[in-house]
Design an enzyme around this catalytic site. Sequence first.
Site, PDB file in Angstrom:
ATOM      1  N   HIS A 190     -13.212   2.190  -0.126  1.00  0.00           N
ATOM      2  CA  HIS A 190     -13.162   1.148   0.919  1.00  0.00           C
ATOM      3  C   HIS A 190     -13.743  -0.174   0.405  1.00  0.00           C
ATOM      4  O   HIS A 190     -14.195  -1.012   1.190  1.00  0.00           O
ATOM      5  CB  HIS A 190     -13.990   1.539   2.167  1.00  0.00           C
ATOM      6  CG  HIS A 190     -13.448   2.671   2.972  1.00  0.00           C
ATOM      7  ND1 HIS A 190     -14.277   3.585   3.595  1.00  0.00           N
ATOM      8  CD2 HIS A 190     -12.184   3.030   3.276  1.00  0.00           C
ATOM      9  CE1 HIS A 190     -13.545   4.468   4.249  1.00  0.00           C
ATOM     10  NE2 HIS A 190     -12.268   4.155   4.066  1.00  0.00           N
ATOM     11  N   ARG A 195      -2.619  -2.095  -3.406  1.00  0.00           N
ATOM     12  CA  ARG A 195      -3.838  -1.349  -3.176  1.00  0.00           C
ATOM     13  C   ARG A 195      -3.804  -0.100  -4.053  1.00  0.00           C
ATOM     14  O   ARG A 195      -2.860   0.688  -3.984  1.00  0.00           O
ATOM     15  CB  ARG A 195      -3.930  -0.928  -1.716  1.00  0.00           C
ATOM     16  CG  ARG A 195      -5.162  -0.121  -1.478  1.00  0.00           C
ATOM     17  CD  ARG A 195      -5.273   0.347  -0.048  1.00  0.00           C
ATOM     18  NE  ARG A 195      -6.547   1.028   0.103  1.00  0.00           N
ATOM     19  CZ  ARG A 195      -6.832   1.870   1.068  1.00  0.00           C
ATOM     20  NH1 ARG A 195      -5.928   2.131   1.997  1.00  0.00           N
ATOM     21  NH2 ARG A 195      -8.002   2.445   1.120  1.00  0.00           N
ATOM     22  N   ARG A 215     -11.561   8.350  20.199  1.00  0.00           N
ATOM     23  CA  ARG A 215     -11.317   8.049  21.628  1.00  0.00           C
ATOM     24  C   ARG A 215     -11.346   9.322  22.461  1.00  0.00           C
ATOM     25  O   ARG A 215     -11.953   9.363  23.531  1.00  0.00           O
ATOM     26  CB  ARG A 215      -9.963   7.353  21.819  1.00  0.00           C
ATOM     27  CG  ARG A 215     -10.027   5.872  21.531  1.00  0.00           C
ATOM     28  CD  ARG A 215      -8.669   5.296  21.384  1.00  0.00           C
ATOM     29  NE  ARG A 215      -8.011   5.873  20.197  1.00  0.00           N
ATOM     30  CZ  ARG A 215      -7.030   5.302  19.530  1.00  0.00           C
ATOM     31  NH1 ARG A 215      -6.547   4.148  19.947  1.00  0.00           N
ATOM     32  NH2 ARG A 215      -6.511   5.863  18.463  1.00  0.00           N
ATOM     33  N   LYS A 233       3.443   0.836   3.029  1.00  0.00           N
ATOM     34  CA  LYS A 233       3.064  -0.204   3.993  1.00  0.00           C
ATOM     35  C   LYS A 233       3.108  -1.532   3.266  1.00  0.00           C
ATOM     36  O   LYS A 233       2.745  -1.604   2.087  1.00  0.00           O
ATOM     37  CB  LYS A 233       1.622   0.005   4.460  1.00  0.00           C
ATOM     38  CG  LYS A 233       1.450   1.038   5.524  1.00  0.00           C
ATOM     39  CD  LYS A 233       0.020   0.945   6.092  1.00  0.00           C
ATOM     40  CE  LYS A 233      -0.472   2.327   6.381  1.00  0.00           C
ATOM     41  NZ  LYS A 233      -1.895   2.505   6.393  1.00  0.00           N
ATOM     42  N   GLU A 238     -14.925  -1.395  15.247  1.00  0.00           N
ATOM     43  CA  GLU A 238     -14.446  -2.568  15.971  1.00  0.00           C
ATOM     44  C   GLU A 238     -14.272  -2.308  17.456  1.00  0.00           C
ATOM     45  O   GLU A 238     -14.330  -3.233  18.263  1.00  0.00           O
ATOM     46  CB  GLU A 238     -13.100  -3.032  15.378  1.00  0.00           C
ATOM     47  CG  GLU A 238     -13.236  -3.596  13.984  1.00  0.00           C
ATOM     48  CD  GLU A 238     -11.905  -3.746  13.254  1.00  0.00           C
ATOM     49  OE1 GLU A 238     -10.858  -3.960  13.916  1.00  0.00           O
ATOM     50  OE2 GLU A 238     -11.899  -3.638  12.013  1.00  0.00           O
ATOM     51  N   LEU A 252     -16.005   2.252   9.810  1.00  0.00           N
ATOM     52  CA  LEU A 252     -15.833   3.507  10.547  1.00  0.00           C
ATOM     53  C   LEU A 252     -14.395   3.632  11.048  1.00  0.00           C
ATOM     54  O   LEU A 252     -14.064   3.214  12.165  1.00  0.00           O
ATOM     55  CB  LEU A 252     -16.819   3.554  11.732  1.00  0.00           C
ATOM     56  CG  LEU A 252     -18.275   3.169  11.414  1.00  0.00           C
ATOM     57  CD1 LEU A 252     -19.138   3.211  12.670  1.00  0.00           C
ATOM     58  CD2 LEU A 252     -18.852   4.081  10.335  1.00  0.00           C
ATOM     59  N   GLY A 253     -13.529   4.184  10.211  1.00  0.00           N
ATOM     60  CA  GLY A 253     -12.145   4.440  10.604  1.00  0.00           C
ATOM     61  C   GLY A 253     -11.933   5.940  10.598  1.00  0.00           C
ATOM     62  O   GLY A 253     -12.864   6.710  10.874  1.00  0.00           O
ATOM     63  N   ASN A 254     -10.718   6.395  10.273  1.00  0.00           N
ATOM     64  CA  ASN A 254     -10.533   7.848  10.079  1.00  0.00           C
ATOM     65  C   ASN A 254     -11.373   8.313   8.905  1.00  0.00           C
ATOM     66  O   ASN A 254     -12.030   9.336   8.961  1.00  0.00           O
ATOM     67  CB  ASN A 254      -9.058   8.170   9.846  1.00  0.00           C
ATOM     68  CG  ASN A 254      -8.292   8.150  11.140  1.00  0.00           C
ATOM     69  OD1 ASN A 254      -8.721   8.748  12.128  1.00  0.00           O
ATOM     70  ND2 ASN A 254      -7.168   7.455  11.153  1.00  0.00           N
ATOM     71  N   ARG A 290     -13.202  14.919   7.783  1.00  0.00           N
ATOM     72  CA  ARG A 290     -14.067  15.268   6.641  1.00  0.00           C
ATOM     73  C   ARG A 290     -15.528  15.307   7.092  1.00  0.00           C
ATOM     74  O   ARG A 290     -15.929  14.490   7.927  1.00  0.00           O
ATOM     75  CB  ARG A 290     -13.928  14.228   5.526  1.00  0.00           C
ATOM     76  CG  ARG A 290     -12.520  14.093   4.992  1.00  0.00           C
ATOM     77  CD  ARG A 290     -12.392  12.882   4.067  1.00  0.00           C
ATOM     78  NE  ARG A 290     -11.319  12.017   4.502  1.00  0.00           N
ATOM     79  CZ  ARG A 290     -11.162  10.749   4.115  1.00  0.00           C
ATOM     80  NH1 ARG A 290     -12.008  10.188   3.277  1.00  0.00           N
ATOM     81  NH2 ARG A 290     -10.166  10.027   4.564  1.00  0.00           N
ATOM     82  N   ASN A 311       0.878  -1.170   0.000  1.00  0.00           N
ATOM     83  CA  ASN A 311       0.000   0.000   0.000  1.00  0.00           C
ATOM     84  C   ASN A 311       0.918   1.222   0.000  1.00  0.00           C
ATOM     85  O   ASN A 311       1.434   1.616   1.047  1.00  0.00           O
ATOM     86  CB  ASN A 311      -0.902  -0.034   1.241  1.00  0.00           C
ATOM     87  CG  ASN A 311      -1.872   1.132   1.284  1.00  0.00           C
ATOM     88  OD1 ASN A 311      -1.824   2.033   0.444  1.00  0.00           O
ATOM     89  ND2 ASN A 311      -2.741   1.132   2.271  1.00  0.00           N
ATOM     90  N   GLU A 350      -8.118  -5.935   5.122  1.00  0.00           N
ATOM     91  CA  GLU A 350      -7.956  -5.560   3.714  1.00  0.00           C
ATOM     92  C   GLU A 350      -6.759  -6.266   3.087  1.00  0.00           C
ATOM     93  O   GLU A 350      -6.777  -6.592   1.904  1.00  0.00           O
ATOM     94  CB  GLU A 350      -7.829  -4.036   3.599  1.00  0.00           C
ATOM     95  CG  GLU A 350      -9.139  -3.339   3.936  1.00  0.00           C
ATOM     96  CD  GLU A 350      -9.017  -1.836   4.088  1.00  0.00           C
ATOM     97  OE1 GLU A 350      -8.594  -1.393   5.176  1.00  0.00           O
ATOM     98  OE2 GLU A 350      -9.329  -1.100   3.138  1.00  0.00           O
TER      99      GLU A 350
HETATM  100  P1  ADP Z   1      -7.759   4.329   9.296  1.00  0.00           P
HETATM  101  O1  ADP Z   1      -8.970   4.742   8.557  1.00  0.00           O
HETATM  102  O2  ADP Z   1      -6.693   5.374   9.329  1.00  0.00           O
HETATM  103  O3  ADP Z   1      -7.251   2.931   8.974  1.00  0.00           O
HETATM  104  P2  ADP Z   1      -8.694   3.135  11.780  1.00  0.00           P
HETATM  105  O4  ADP Z   1      -9.546   2.123  11.127  1.00  0.00           O
HETATM  106  O5  ADP Z   1      -7.532   2.689  12.579  1.00  0.00           O
HETATM  107  O6  ADP Z   1      -8.246   4.283  10.812  1.00  0.00           O
HETATM  108  O7  ADP Z   1      -9.673   3.978  12.756  1.00  0.00           O
HETATM  109  C1  ADP Z   1      -9.217   5.086  13.450  1.00  0.00           C
HETATM  110  C2  ADP Z   1     -10.335   5.597  14.334  1.00  0.00           C
HETATM  111  O8  ADP Z   1     -10.718   4.559  15.259  1.00  0.00           O
HETATM  112  C3  ADP Z   1      -9.957   6.796  15.185  1.00  0.00           C
HETATM  113  O9  ADP Z   1     -10.999   7.757  15.197  1.00  0.00           O
HETATM  114  C4  ADP Z   1      -9.794   6.197  16.559  1.00  0.00           C
HETATM  115  O10 ADP Z   1     -10.074   7.136  17.559  1.00  0.00           O
HETATM  116  C5  ADP Z   1     -10.870   5.135  16.528  1.00  0.00           C
HETATM  117  N1  ADP Z   1     -10.689   4.174  17.617  1.00  0.00           N
HETATM  118  C6  ADP Z   1      -9.679   3.294  17.784  1.00  0.00           C
HETATM  119  N2  ADP Z   1      -9.838   2.637  18.973  1.00  0.00           N
HETATM  120  C7  ADP Z   1     -10.964   3.123  19.538  1.00  0.00           C
HETATM  121  C8  ADP Z   1     -11.668   2.867  20.772  1.00  0.00           C
HETATM  122  N3  ADP Z   1     -11.219   1.978  21.642  1.00  0.00           N
HETATM  123  N4  ADP Z   1     -12.794   3.573  21.004  1.00  0.00           N
HETATM  124  C9  ADP Z   1     -13.240   4.492  20.146  1.00  0.00           C
HETATM  125  N5  ADP Z   1     -12.636   4.786  18.975  1.00  0.00           N
HETATM  126  C10 ADP Z   1     -11.516   4.106  18.689  1.00  0.00           C
END
Ligand code: ADP
Length: 402
Positions: A183, A94, A287, A20, A336, A212-214, A244, A13, A386
């Site tokens: 995604h 990727r 978090r 990565k 997750e 639901l990530g960044n 965003r 990636n 992924e």
């Molecule tokens: P990316 O899209 O960069 O791969 P990730 O899938 O790692 O990102 O997701 C990042 C998000 O997950 C951040 O907003 C982080 O705060 C959130 N996150 C990670 N662990 C927790 C947790 N224990 N509780 C709440 N949010 C979390």
Amino acid sequence: MTTSGPRRVLVVNAGSSSLKYQLVDPDTGVSDATGLVERIGLPAGRVRHTCASGTHTHETTVPDHVRAMAVLREAFAQHGPDLSEVELVAVGHRVVHGGADFSEPTVVTPAVVDAVRRLVPLAPLHNPGNLQGIEVAQRTFPDVPQVAVFDTAFHQTMPAAASTYAVPRAWREQYRVRRYGFHGTSHAYVSRRVADLLGRPLEEVATIVLHLGNGASATAVDGGRSVDTSMGLTPLEGLVMGTRPGDVDPGLPRHLAEVAGLSVEDYDRALSKESGLVGLTGSADMRDVEERFEAGDPDARLAFDVVVHRLLHYVGAYAAILGRLDAIAFTAGIGEHSPLVRAAVVERLAGFGVRLDAAANESAHGEAVISTPDSSVTVLVVPTNEEWEIARQASAVVDALP
Ligand code: ADP
């Protein structure tokens, strides 16, 4: 490179300043090594390689992607596993934007490279780095097939009703303005796992996947096919994300140009980097937002509520679009790891017979069902993978070669 050792795919990636990688068994998803070369082109590059003997990090100058790939090879040579003792069946790349040209993983040829280059205007932040990764990997592993796996490919099954913006014909026809979605690798992986976990054929199952990530997106998956997704032409549309905003009124640019003199560049930067959770609270990290929300911070409370409101908006829309619903699956960092977000969404669906198992939600670790047996819809947590999906798709393409 041998053709006798265990079959592996090197998943790459490559971004504009990072590379990565992961060495993956495409059949089991087991990873022998994972690593990251970062700060490419910056004064102090960093390398991290994790394998059976532990995590090895060091700093070194990495002026470009050519050097980054050499650093990767050195890391394998020094710390293992020895790449000459595995059968490297493919390098799986990727690639963020495959436009309407790619609906499947594709063996890289000069024509594919040209097509990915032509798509740069649709993904100016991502496709150039992805291309550099492909070009250096071709030189480093000349005898190994390179396979491009596109983030957009899974969504090419969207019907025209879902992929079309109601905008002028010239925009659509000359400038490829339409909804593509992103995604896709994650949504494909998670929706397949959902069918496995339900013990039902993929073709029968209707699922909403919430990645639901960044970055964040929701996808309606009907029988293994994406029928709608919340990201569009770019990864800005849809859900509220770390930096965003997701959906905003299309009249916003003109309004801000008039009242604040904002240029297109200012506007783009604000929507890509200064909106979402960071715009609402100052932090892009869920978090932090949850901690502050629980401590009574009103900005954090509002941000949490806006995130959940938008999620409900898409869950409702996709239930209607699917016309039936078997499962809702949460994945990626927030999906997750945040019982709070999951509970806030699922509890609001009680009127539709969706029942959260609160204890299962709190204790979920890895793959888990978090709804009660009498729930009208099964709600699951499915950690995304992924890299495994890219490895699996890349090896399948190579296996099918004549
Ligand atoms: P990316 O899209 O960069 O791969 P990730 O899938 O790692 O990102 O997701 C990042 C998000 O997950 C951040 O907003 C982080 O705060 C959130 N996150 C990670 N662990 C927790 C947790 N224990 N509780 C709440 N949010 C979390």
